[in-house]
Design an enzyme around this catalytic site. Structure first.
Site, mmCIF file in Angstrom:
data_model
loop_
_atom_site.group_PDB
_atom_site.id
_atom_site.type_symbol
_atom_site.label_atom_id
_atom_site.label_comp_id
_atom_site.label_asym_id
_atom_site.label_seq_id
_atom_site.Cartn_x
_atom_site.Cartn_y
_atom_site.Cartn_z
ATOM 1 N N TRP A 102 0.589 -1.415 -0.029
ATOM 2 C CA TRP A 102 0.332 -0.001 -0.167
ATOM 3 C C TRP A 102 1.038 1.187 0.111
ATOM 4 O O TRP A 102 0.665 2.576 -0.817
ATOM 5 C CB TRP A 102 -1.137 0.173 0.867
ATOM 6 C CG TRP A 102 -2.000 -1.277 1.691
ATOM 7 C CD1 TRP A 102 -1.457 -1.721 2.098
ATOM 8 C CD2 TRP A 102 -2.850 -1.732 -0.176
ATOM 9 N NE1 TRP A 102 -3.153 -3.043 1.809
ATOM 10 C CE2 TRP A 102 -3.932 -2.776 0.732
ATOM 11 C CE3 TRP A 102 -3.651 -0.438 -1.073
ATOM 12 C CZ2 TRP A 102 -4.702 -2.947 0.013
ATOM 13 C CZ3 TRP A 102 -4.399 -1.487 -1.214
ATOM 14 C CH2 TRP A 102 -4.665 -2.513 -0.875
ATOM 15 N N ASP A 169 -1.375 6.935 5.869
ATOM 16 C CA ASP A 169 -2.564 5.985 5.525
ATOM 17 C C ASP A 169 -2.796 4.939 6.879
ATOM 18 O O ASP A 169 -2.008 4.330 7.032
ATOM 19 C CB ASP A 169 -2.362 5.072 4.877
ATOM 20 C CG ASP A 169 -2.975 4.014 4.399
ATOM 21 O OD1 ASP A 169 -3.990 3.704 4.665
ATOM 22 O OD2 ASP A 169 -2.617 3.587 3.069
ATOM 23 N N LYS A 193 -11.641 -1.690 7.686
ATOM 24 C CA LYS A 193 -10.364 -2.903 8.117
ATOM 25 C C LYS A 193 -11.098 -2.454 9.676
ATOM 26 O O LYS A 193 -11.563 -3.821 10.130
ATOM 27 C CB LYS A 193 -9.269 -1.957 7.754
ATOM 28 C CG LYS A 193 -8.876 -2.446 6.417
ATOM 29 C CD LYS A 193 -8.155 -3.691 5.826
ATOM 30 C CE LYS A 193 -8.208 -3.408 3.948
ATOM 31 N NZ LYS A 193 -7.250 -2.401 3.997
HETATM 32 C C1 PLP Z 1 -6.777 -2.143 1.962
HETATM 33 C C2 PLP Z 1 -6.031 -1.017 2.747
HETATM 34 C C3 PLP Z 1 -5.976 -0.093 1.666
HETATM 35 C C4 PLP Z 1 -6.662 -0.176 0.435
HETATM 36 O O1 PLP Z 1 -7.730 0.494 0.692
HETATM 37 P P1 PLP Z 1 -9.336 1.111 -0.012
HETATM 38 O O2 PLP Z 1 -10.362 1.231 0.697
HETATM 39 O O3 PLP Z 1 -9.517 -0.571 -0.884
HETATM 40 O O4 PLP Z 1 -8.826 1.495 -1.059
HETATM 41 C C5 PLP Z 1 -5.067 0.825 1.616
HETATM 42 N N1 PLP Z 1 -4.142 1.279 2.549
HETATM 43 C C6 PLP Z 1 -4.169 0.002 3.660
HETATM 44 C C7 PLP Z 1 -2.381 -0.184 4.606
HETATM 45 C C8 PLP Z 1 -4.999 -0.910 3.297
HETATM 46 O O5 PLP Z 1 -4.693 -2.080 4.529
#
Ligand code: PLP
Length: 359
Positions: A102, A169, A193
């Site tokens: 990511w 993020d 998540k």
């Molecule tokens: C799952 C995840 C993403 C992607 O998220 P989306 O909402 O599917 O775009 C980005 N960063 C991290 C750390 C993730 O766990």
């Protein structure tokens, strides 16, 4: 139906009580005689949901009115681009720490916009650790990192020290423990998540940082657009925001310190067993192990076919979502906030059975 122990990496487990309340709102929301799915997002009842969700985020992280909490769309994957657009300043050389798949994607989007530089990376060891001792050039527009690496099972256990604005993020570990969120100019997180259903993305942004970009930003990607209209510039994902609000109420009621202690206990239970059990080995450097995603493999020298045997045993015990990501292999136990200790205990039982039967 038997209770499933849900270790899914995302979308993932949410508090059971939330499902009850959310299903009621689908049938009749607040006694309005309407489903939440069929009412205007401008209605008084829904505006109250959006306001409460936003306030809960600020309450949970003890943030004041100098922050906005916005519920937008596009996933964290659009956040990679939006964070770059909104946080870019005159230098156009933001710094990135790449600790996984990511983080690499975020870095790639920043390179669309700027001369982004990678100041730290753990790519040399398949992202199994968190880089330390990196230097962030002064004058960097911002430092971006990914606090928890969902796929590789590593996590920053402290906030990087830097004097440039911090952007993070936090998709897979937001609200997993206490955090001084006031250190950040921008935090973004896909809901699915640790906070709610898929479909909305939270942006926690310092008001001071909005509208300062050196780039021309398309309307929908500009946080100023969304801050000015309180996440209602266009139709928000009403159900995802509503369910997130219910989860946020649960987080606030439980308290981040309790949630953090529970998460630590779950992670300790799992990692202690991985380290004790001769059938398994962990993949992440011990000091960087994630509270949220525990990755482990069959131990060296064991027959590959045992992978499937372990997955079968898990299935028999109603353990779901334990197969590792293809880029790591083996197994991954995602232990988000709503996962009860009993589910970890059930998994550890199966690991012990596996050892005694097949070791
Ligand atoms: C799952 C995840 C993403 C992607 O998220 P989306 O909402 O599917 O775009 C980005 N960063 C991290 C750390 C993730 O766990």
């Amino acid at each position: 139906m038997a209770k499933v122990h849900n270790f899914s990496a995302g979308p993932s487990i949410l508090p059971q009580e939330v499902f009850q309340e959310a299903s009621q709102a689908v049938l009749d929301f607040n006694g309005t005689g309407l489903s939440i799915l069929e009412m205007s997002h401008r209605s008084k009842d829904f505006v109250a949901v959006m306001d409460e969700a936003s306030q809960l985020v600020k309450d949970i992280y003890s943030l004041g009115d100098d922050y906005e909490a916005l519920f937008l769309q596009g996933g964290a994957s659009l956040g990679f681009l939006m964070s770059g657009y909104n946080m870019m300043r005159d230098n156009k050389r933001p710094a990135y720490i790449t600790t996984g798949a990511w983080a690499k994607k975020a870095f790639k989007e920043a390179k669309w916009l700027s001369g982004a530089v990678e100041v730290g990376s753990s790519a040399d060891q398949n992202f199994n650790y968190i880089p330390k001792g990196y230097a962030v050039p002064s004058g960097s527009d911002y430092l971006h990192y990914t606090s928890n690496n969902t796929i590789f099972g590593t996590q920053f256990h402290g906030v990087p020290e830097t004097d440039v604005p911090l952007v993070c993020d936090m998709s897979s570990d937001i609200f997993c423990r206490e955090l001084d969120a006031s250190k950040f100019d921008l935090i973004y997180a896909g809901a699915q998540k640790n906070m709610g259903p898929a479909g909305t993305t939270l942006y926690i942004v310092k008001k001071d940082a909005i509208g300062k970009s050196s780039l021309d930003i398309p309307t929908m990607l500009d946080l100023k657009t969304h801050a000015a209209s309180e996440s209602m510039f266009n139709t928000p994902p009403v159900f995802a925001v509503y369910v997130s609000m219910l989860v946020l109420r649960w987080i606030k009621k439980t308290g981040l310190s309790t949630i953090g202690a529970n998460n630590q206990k779950k992670a300790d239970t799992l990692y202690n067993e991985i380290d004790r059990n001769a059938m398994f080995k962990g993949t992440a450097a011990k000091e960087d192990r994630s509270l949220m995603n525990g990755c482990f493999l069959l131990n060296d020298g064991l027959d590959e076919s045992l992978n499937q045997r372990f997955l079968d045993l898990c299935k028999e015990a109603n353990i779901s979502g334990i197969k590792g990501h293809r880029s790591v292999g083996g197994f991954r136990a995602s232990m988000y906030n709503a996962l009860p200790q009993q589910s970890i205990d059930a998994l550890v039982e199966v690991m012990k059975t596996f050892e005694s039967k097949l070791g």
